[in-house]
Design an enzyme around this catalytic site. Structure first.
Site, PDB file in Angstrom:
ATOM      1  N   GLY A 113      35.140  56.834  32.420  1.00 18.27           N
ATOM      2  CA  GLY A 113      36.366  56.796  32.957  1.00 18.27           C
ATOM      3  C   GLY A 113      37.447  56.500  32.062  1.00 18.27           C
ATOM      4  O   GLY A 113      38.733  56.949  32.002  1.00 18.27           O
ATOM      5  N   ASP A 151      33.680  43.675  32.839  1.00 24.12           N
ATOM      6  CA  ASP A 151      32.236  44.303  32.591  1.00 24.12           C
ATOM      7  C   ASP A 151      31.392  43.813  32.557  1.00 24.12           C
ATOM      8  O   ASP A 151      30.117  44.043  32.612  1.00 24.12           O
ATOM      9  CB  ASP A 151      32.450  45.205  31.338  1.00 24.12           C
ATOM     10  CG  ASP A 151      33.336  46.557  31.305  1.00 24.12           C
ATOM     11  OD1 ASP A 151      33.708  47.139  32.579  1.00 24.12           O
ATOM     12  OD2 ASP A 151      33.636  47.037  30.257  1.00 24.12           O
ATOM     13  N   ARG A 191      25.437  49.320  33.254  1.00 26.67           N
ATOM     14  CA  ARG A 191      25.456  47.802  33.085  1.00 26.67           C
ATOM     15  C   ARG A 191      24.487  47.038  33.908  1.00 26.67           C
ATOM     16  O   ARG A 191      24.058  46.168  33.896  1.00 26.67           O
ATOM     17  CB  ARG A 191      26.957  47.281  33.034  1.00 26.67           C
ATOM     18  CG  ARG A 191      27.739  47.867  31.918  1.00 26.67           C
ATOM     19  CD  ARG A 191      28.860  47.012  31.623  1.00 26.67           C
ATOM     20  NE  ARG A 191      29.961  47.611  30.664  1.00 26.67           N
ATOM     21  CZ  ARG A 191      29.768  47.954  29.574  1.00 26.67           C
ATOM     22  NH1 ARG A 191      29.042  47.561  28.858  1.00 26.67           N
ATOM     23  NH2 ARG A 191      30.934  48.791  28.995  1.00 26.67           N
TER      24      ARG A 191
HETATM   25  C1  S3P Z   1      38.179  49.846  29.089  1.00 27.33           C
HETATM   26  C2  S3P Z   1      38.659  49.013  30.126  1.00 27.33           C
HETATM   27  C3  S3P Z   1      38.200  48.587  31.276  1.00 27.33           C
HETATM   28  C4  S3P Z   1      36.750  48.401  31.315  1.00 27.33           C
HETATM   29  C5  S3P Z   1      35.962  49.703  30.663  1.00 27.33           C
HETATM   30  C6  S3P Z   1      36.469  50.132  29.547  1.00 27.33           C
HETATM   31  C7  S3P Z   1      38.982  50.635  28.240  1.00 27.33           C
HETATM   32  O1  S3P Z   1      38.432  49.556  32.646  1.00 27.33           O
HETATM   33  O2  S3P Z   1      36.031  48.114  32.578  1.00 27.33           O
HETATM   34  O3  S3P Z   1      34.673  49.701  30.722  1.00 27.33           O
HETATM   35  O4  S3P Z   1      38.305  51.077  27.220  1.00 27.33           O
HETATM   36  O5  S3P Z   1      40.138  50.481  28.287  1.00 27.33           O
HETATM   37  P1  S3P Z   1      39.786  49.016  33.100  1.00 27.33           P
HETATM   38  O6  S3P Z   1      40.764  48.804  32.040  1.00 27.33           O
HETATM   39  O7  S3P Z   1      40.253  50.145  34.293  1.00 27.33           O
HETATM   40  O8  S3P Z   1      39.731  47.603  33.862  1.00 27.33           O
END
Ligand code: S3P
Length: 441
Positions: A103, A328, A401
């Site tokens: 993501g 996380d 995770r």
């Molecule tokens: C991350 C932000 C988090 C986290 C992801 C990594 C990042 O997500 O859950 O594993 O590197 O910016 P969100 O910002 O969408 O909460």
């Protein structure tokens, strides 16, 4: 086989034993992505020491290479070099950019690419990533003039980005998400005028720290650092980045060490950025015995070694306020709750439903298979802990995770377990299973 692939045999997870020794967790995933991305659009060479050699950062590196960025091979323990192409040097890729399971890759790429005037990009990912909401990035980018299209009205990948000259604006983001914030900050670097991003609560601030170190004209203000402004025009310069260990990977050892009788673990070189340390606050609330040794500053991020020894734990309650600081770590904390006598409650956690899997549903389902007493709510769960869990047939459901959280739960269960799709751990922690065996005694 990819970490979230499905061909490997289930892993046998033995119950019992304890964990002792020293462990160095791999590099922080968030900082690893950012060092590659910012290095790519800087002038000159960036070196990265401690880059996480796992599937998610490899996806970011592959996308950048497809746009003409030279990145040296990413190996365990090696220093990675990125030859920056400058703020406007990314080439239109010949192929679809494959973000894999990541993501962070997809969301940060959207911000990076939306302002590449005249160039066209298509971003895609695996089945999990294709289900994750992207409108949260596309919509605020549209207010800067971006053209991002996809399925479900632009919400779902595959996504097409038609690069355009963007204009700066003031944007209030609907969720405290570092991915959304970072995408907008990347877009702001080449907009026509300044941009201010206002978050509902502060999310992890690695982008702000690192962009400033690379030379961006960025200021952080407002209550709790929730207002971040970028003035375009500054040149980013290549840096020597040192990536600390990932507290989100350390979390599995912290919880295991606190829960397992006889455990004594020292986790070396853990990043302790205050926007990430919610797990330590909750473990402290539970009465865990954790010492921070040798606190220091490494390349603009606080770092320390953490020693954890077993102690009796109390149940916990936490809600929305702390969520950005431990988002996380909720899966492993749900495991912790199962082994504390009494009722633990997690609320304000609806973001967990749009992670690599619906982590509230998946953790509840898998832990219930072990006999846990859990009520799932829209935004969290109630866990009545203290009754023994039994070994069971488990499944990570492709989530890294979840896989590692269940690995810890299985060690504490009565009777052995098996875990399908355990290889998902490679998304963020490729050596996790080997380390678990090495530390077990
Ligand atoms: C991350 C932000 C988090 C986290 C992801 C990594 C990042 O997500 O859950 O594993 O590197 O910016 P969100 O910002 O969408 O909460």
């Amino acid at each position: 086989m990819s970490g979230t692939g499905q061909s490997d045999d289930p892993r046998e997870l033995k119950a019992g034993g304890t964990l002792q020794g020293r462990v160095k967790v791999p590099g922080d995933k968030s900082i690893s992505h950012r060092s590659l991305l910012f290095g790519a659009i800087a002038e000159g060479t960036t070196t990265i020491d401690g880059l996480l050699p796992a599937e998610d950062p490899l996806s970011t590196a592959a996308c950048l290479r497809a746009m003409g960025v030279t990145i040296s091979p990413i190996t365990d323990g090696g220093i990675v070099t990125v030859e920056g192409v400058g703020l406007d040097g990314l080439q239109e890729p010949a192929e679809v950019l494959d973000c894999g399971n990541s993501g962070t890759t997809m969301r940060l790429m959207l911000g990076l690419l939306a302002g590449r005037d005249g160039r066209h990009f298509v971003l895609d990912g695996d089945a999990s990533l294709r289900r994750r909401p992207m409108r949260r990035v596309g919509q605020p980018l549209a207010s800067m003039g971006a053209d991002v299209r996809g399925r479900d009205g632009g919400n779902l990948a595959p996504l097409a980005v038609q690069g355009r000259q963007l204009k700066g604006t003031v944007i209030g983001t609907p969720v405290a998400s570092a991915q959304v914030k970072s995408a907008l900050l990347l877009a702001a670097l080449t907009a026509e005028s300044p941009t201010t991003v206002i978050e509902p609560a502060q999310s992890r601030d690695h982008s702000e720290r690192m962009l400033k170190a690379f030379g961006a004209d960025l200021t952080v203000g407002g209550e709790m650092g929730r207002h971040i402004s970028v003035r375009p025009g500054a040149t980013l310069r290549g840096q020597n980045v040192v990536v600390p260990g990932d507290i989100s990977s350390a979390a599995f050892w912290l919880v295991a060490g606190a829960l397992i009788p006889g455990a004594d673990l020292t986790i070396e070189n853990v990043g302790l950025n205050p926007t990430r340390t919610g797990i330590l606050e909750v473990l402290e609330q539970m009465g865990a015995r954790i010492e921070v040794l040798n606190p220091r500053d490494v390349a603009g991020e606080p770092v320390g070694d953490l020693r954890v020894t077993h102690s009796p734990l109390k149940p916990f309650h936490f809600g929305e306020e702390i969520m950005p600081r431990l988002v996380d770590e909720v899966p492993i904390l749900s495991v912790a709750a199962c082994f504390c006598e009494g009722e633990s409650r997690i609320s304000g956690a609806s973001e967990l439903r749009v992670k690599e899997t619906d982590r509230l549903a998946v953790m509840a389902r898998q832990l219930k298979a072990m006999g846990a007493d859990i009520d799932e709510h829209d935004d969290g769960m109630t866990i009545r802990g203290g009754r023994p869990l039994k070994g069971a047939v488990l499944d990570s459901e492709t989530d890294h995770r979840v896989a590692m959280s269940l690995g810890v739960a299985a060690m504490l269960a009565d009777g052995n377990s098996s875990l399908a799709r355990s290889e998902a751990a490679a998304v963020s922690y490729p050596s996790f299973w080997d380390e678990l065996e090495r530390l077990r005694c």
